[in-house]
Design an enzyme around this catalytic site. Sequence first.
Site, mmCIF file in Angstrom:
data_model
loop_
_atom_site.group_PDB
_atom_site.id
_atom_site.type_symbol
_atom_site.label_atom_id
_atom_site.label_comp_id
_atom_site.label_asym_id
_atom_site.label_seq_id
_atom_site.Cartn_x
_atom_site.Cartn_y
_atom_site.Cartn_z
ATOM 1 N N ASP A 109 -0.703 -3.265 11.934
ATOM 2 C CA ASP A 109 -0.213 -3.828 10.898
ATOM 3 C C ASP A 109 0.133 -5.092 10.956
ATOM 4 O O ASP A 109 1.024 -5.800 11.646
ATOM 5 C CB ASP A 109 1.367 -3.016 10.514
ATOM 6 N N ARG B 187 0.939 -1.301 0.200
ATOM 7 C CA ARG B 187 0.077 0.059 -0.108
ATOM 8 C C ARG B 187 0.812 1.251 -0.111
ATOM 9 O O ARG B 187 1.557 1.544 0.954
ATOM 10 C CB ARG B 187 -0.940 -0.157 1.257
ATOM 11 N N ASP C 240 3.803 -6.523 10.007
ATOM 12 C CA ASP C 240 4.959 -5.976 11.014
ATOM 13 C C ASP C 240 4.765 -7.016 12.107
ATOM 14 O O ASP C 240 5.708 -7.323 12.653
ATOM 15 C CB ASP C 240 4.598 -4.420 11.384
ATOM 16 N N THR D 35 -0.841 7.618 -1.085
ATOM 17 C CA THR D 35 -2.153 7.534 -1.725
ATOM 18 C C THR D 35 -3.223 6.385 -1.153
ATOM 19 O O THR D 35 -4.474 6.292 -1.322
ATOM 20 C CB THR D 35 -1.943 7.094 -3.184
#
Length: 209
Positions: A200, A104, A203, A108
């Site tokens: 995340d 990602r 992660d 944006t």
Amino acid sequence: MSTFHLIDHPLIQHKLTIMRQKNTHSNDFRMLLNEISMLMGYEVTRDLPLRQIEIETPIKKTKMSTIAGKKLAIVPILRAGLGMVDGLLNLVPVARVGHIGMYRDPDTHLPVEYYCKLPADVSNRLVILVDPMLATGGSASDALTLLKQKGCRNIRFMCLVAAPEGVAKVQADHPDVDIFCAALDECLNEHAYIVPGLGDAGDRIFGTK
């Protein structure tokens, strides 16, 4: 319209609660994701067709059921989707595994494709696309489009946690693809993270943050 399947089995919800906690270690996070993926796999594959074959038990010959029809392919969206593969392979060891690489863009929030490697006969298989998080739905939608471009026509999407925005996008873009999810959370925040979510997933799986 595709069907949204919320798999709210108590064991899945219990394990997911542990995963959500910010102090859960990466090793425990990976183990729980593997376990939840296997439990969810039972529901994702619940309607696989069966056929009768003749076998011989120690007592007599008889006819029993075995899985019929097309074989499976498991396709994780890299990198977090890798954490869901082993759980499904525990259920279906003969499944083939492909990989789609997307990340990602931090500005944006749109998905950027960087890798795709699929089984040669993927178009003849039931494909289970996996990614722990369905946030904006951009990566999942683009991955589904890519699979269809490769000839896939029988696809299911499996995630751990989803936001309503992501579900809406996938259903709008791919009304023929059913979604299987363990939790539908509240919304996305200004950074396009799921709230309350679990952070995340990549992660936390690989200990990179």
